[in-house]
Design a protein around this motif. Structure first.
Motif, PDB file in Angstrom:
ATOM      1  N   THR A 194      63.566  -5.184  51.613  1.00 49.86           N
ATOM      2  CA  THR A 194      63.163  -5.794  52.883  1.00 49.86           C
ATOM      3  C   THR A 194      62.000  -6.765  52.734  1.00 49.86           C
ATOM      4  O   THR A 194      61.546  -7.325  53.730  1.00 49.86           O
ATOM      5  N   ASP A 195      61.498  -6.960  51.502  1.00 47.96           N
ATOM      6  CA  ASP A 195      60.355  -7.851  51.355  1.00 47.96           C
ATOM      7  C   ASP A 195      60.613  -8.972  50.360  1.00 47.96           C
ATOM      8  O   ASP A 195      60.981 -10.081  50.734  1.00 47.96           O
ATOM      9  N   ALA A 196      60.449  -8.699  49.065  1.00 50.44           N
ATOM     10  CA  ALA A 196      60.512  -9.782  48.076  1.00 50.44           C
ATOM     11  C   ALA A 196      61.877 -10.452  47.999  1.00 50.44           C
ATOM     12  O   ALA A 196      61.969 -11.678  47.912  1.00 50.44           O
ATOM     13  N   CYS A 197      62.950  -9.659  48.016  1.00 52.45           N
ATOM     14  CA  CYS A 197      64.276 -10.244  47.788  1.00 52.45           C
ATOM     15  C   CYS A 197      64.671 -11.262  48.858  1.00 52.45           C
ATOM     16  O   CYS A 197      65.089 -12.378  48.524  1.00 52.45           O
ATOM     17  N   PRO A 198      64.562 -10.938  50.153  1.00 57.22           N
ATOM     18  CA  PRO A 198      64.869 -11.972  51.132  1.00 57.22           C
ATOM     19  C   PRO A 198      63.902 -13.142  51.099  1.00 57.22           C
ATOM     20  O   PRO A 198      64.303 -14.286  51.312  1.00 57.22           O
ATOM     21  N   LEU A 250      68.823 -18.359  37.843  1.00 62.67           N
ATOM     22  CA  LEU A 250      69.108 -16.930  37.889  1.00 62.67           C
ATOM     23  C   LEU A 250      67.957 -16.175  38.548  1.00 62.67           C
ATOM     24  O   LEU A 250      66.786 -16.482  38.316  1.00 62.67           O
ATOM     25  N   ASN A 251      68.312 -15.172  39.343  1.00 62.85           N
ATOM     26  CA  ASN A 251      67.301 -14.241  39.823  1.00 62.85           C
ATOM     27  C   ASN A 251      67.969 -12.894  40.099  1.00 62.85           C
ATOM     28  O   ASN A 251      69.193 -12.772  40.041  1.00 62.85           O
ATOM     29  N   VAL A 252      67.158 -11.892  40.349  1.00 63.15           N
ATOM     30  CA  VAL A 252      67.650 -10.537  40.561  1.00 63.15           C
ATOM     31  C   VAL A 252      67.221 -10.077  41.945  1.00 63.15           C
ATOM     32  O   VAL A 252      66.060 -10.254  42.349  1.00 63.15           O
ATOM     33  N   ILE A 253      68.167  -9.466  42.676  1.00 63.76           N
ATOM     34  CA  ILE A 253      67.878  -8.971  44.031  1.00 63.76           C
ATOM     35  C   ILE A 253      68.579  -7.633  44.231  1.00 63.76           C
ATOM     36  O   ILE A 253      69.373  -7.199  43.400  1.00 63.76           O
ATOM     37  N   PHE A 254      68.262  -6.953  45.321  1.00 65.66           N
ATOM     38  CA  PHE A 254      69.106  -5.858  45.804  1.00 65.66           C
ATOM     39  C   PHE A 254      69.080  -5.914  47.320  1.00 65.66           C
ATOM     40  O   PHE A 254      68.071  -6.286  47.931  1.00 65.66           O
ATOM     41  N   THR A 255      70.193  -5.585  47.954  1.00 62.53           N
ATOM     42  CA  THR A 255      70.375  -5.954  49.360  1.00 62.53           C
ATOM     43  C   THR A 255      69.552  -5.119  50.341  1.00 62.53           C
ATOM     44  O   THR A 255      69.283  -5.583  51.447  1.00 62.53           O
ATOM     45  N   ALA A 268      55.404  -9.266  44.538  1.00 61.07           N
ATOM     46  CA  ALA A 268      55.668  -7.873  44.192  1.00 61.07           C
ATOM     47  C   ALA A 268      56.335  -7.176  45.363  1.00 61.07           C
ATOM     48  O   ALA A 268      56.111  -7.506  46.522  1.00 61.07           O
ATOM     49  N   HIS A 269      57.168  -6.179  45.060  1.00 62.42           N
ATOM     50  CA  HIS A 269      57.851  -5.435  46.114  1.00 62.42           C
ATOM     51  C   HIS A 269      56.875  -4.517  46.834  1.00 62.42           C
ATOM     52  O   HIS A 269      56.339  -3.579  46.256  1.00 62.42           O
ATOM     53  N   GLU A 270      56.634  -4.783  48.073  1.00 64.85           N
ATOM     54  CA  GLU A 270      55.691  -3.991  48.858  1.00 64.85           C
ATOM     55  C   GLU A 270      56.180  -2.559  48.987  1.00 64.85           C
ATOM     56  O   GLU A 270      57.309  -2.310  49.403  1.00 64.85           O
ATOM     57  N   LYS A 330      73.430 -13.565  55.802  1.00 60.55           N
ATOM     58  CA  LYS A 330      72.204 -13.373  56.586  1.00 60.55           C
ATOM     59  C   LYS A 330      71.118 -14.346  56.155  1.00 60.55           C
ATOM     60  O   LYS A 330      70.342 -14.838  56.981  1.00 60.55           O
ATOM     61  N   GLN A 331      71.074 -14.652  54.851  1.00 57.64           N
ATOM     62  CA  GLN A 331      70.056 -15.562  54.339  1.00 57.64           C
ATOM     63  C   GLN A 331      70.499 -17.020  54.415  1.00 57.64           C
ATOM     64  O   GLN A 331      69.734 -17.926  54.059  1.00 57.64           O
ATOM     65  N   GLY A 332      71.731 -17.260  54.847  1.00 56.28           N
ATOM     66  CA  GLY A 332      72.220 -18.622  54.998  1.00 56.28           C
ATOM     67  C   GLY A 332      72.519 -19.320  53.693  1.00 56.28           C
ATOM     68  O   GLY A 332      72.383 -20.545  53.592  1.00 56.28           O
ATOM     69  N   VAL A 333      72.965 -18.552  52.682  1.00 54.44           N
ATOM     70  CA  VAL A 333      73.179 -19.147  51.356  1.00 54.44           C
ATOM     71  C   VAL A 333      74.559 -18.823  50.785  1.00 54.44           C
ATOM     72  O   VAL A 333      74.786 -18.989  49.577  1.00 54.44           O
TER      73      VAL A 333
END
Length: 221
Positions: free
Chosen positions: A98-102, A90-95, A32-34, A146-149
């Protein structure tokens, strides 16, 4: 139609497409997004709609050829250029998360490493921004680096908000704010109509094994 009603309808139709393809589903949400808004409960599939033949078996019609942009600024049609004939994660992120997405992006990097080069070359990772108003291709490019991907088999997608919202709705991920997106992973063999929802806290080796199964052709296909 309200946003909540649209979201429920989209999830019912997507779940019908999933179940119509005879796949196994691992439900629940992790990471969960903190400090962010709590996620809305995930709607359940509607048995009545599935029994009456609701939804569509035409993947292009369902997913649409909505135009999005990747982290390199290329315009891509969602079905024809991103999904068609591929095995996808597939997944969903936003840049600015600072927690779940990275964390999940790094987990997927570990999944790709666990696959080994041969299997990883058969899988396309697709991360869609839930915040297209702020996530430009340049912002996605920086996040991926930044995430190396940042590579040819990993697409980070953004675009006009209406287009992104439509695509997110078609994969059952549209919600009113970027922070409320689901952290579930959606794995799919598009041609074989085999789809699976996977918890992002599953071990990388287990997720890699699931992806390996999806790359194996169905008998008689």
């Amino acid at each position: 139609m309200s946003t909540a009603t649209s979201h429920r309808a989209g999830m019912r139709a997507f779940d019908w497409l999933v179940l119509g393809g005879c796949l196994w589903i691992l439900t629940s949400v992790a990471f969960a997004h903190e400090g962010h808004a709590p996620q809305a409960p995930e709607p359940q599939p509607a048995p009545q709609a599935m029994a009456s033949g609701g939804g569509t078996r035409d993947a292009k019609t369902w997913f649409t050829d909505t135009v999005l942009k990747d982290q390199n600024g290329r315009e891509l049609r969602f079905y024809s250029d991103v999904l068609k004939d591929k095995v996808v994660m597939l997944n969903v992120i936003f840049t600015h998360c600072t927690d779940a997405c990275p964390l999940i992006t790094r987990k997927l990097r570990e999944v790709r490493e666990a696959m080994g080069p041969a299997l990883a070359a058969q899988v396309t990772f697709v991360s869609i921004s839930s915040d297209p108003l702020n996530d430009t291709p340049e912002a996605l490019k920086a996040f991926a680096a930044k995430q190396g991907v940042d590579g040819p088999n990993w697409l980070f997608l953004t675009g006009d908000k209406a287009n992104v919202d439509l695509v997110l709705g078609r994969i059952g991920q549209f919600l009113p704010s970027p922070e409320q997106h689901s952290t579930q992973l959606i794995a799919g063999d598009v041609a074989g109509k085999r789809w699976s929802k996977i918890r992002p806290d599953a071990p990388p080796a287990a997720i890699a094994q699931r992806m390996q199964l999806l790359t194996q052709p169905l008998a008689g296909r």
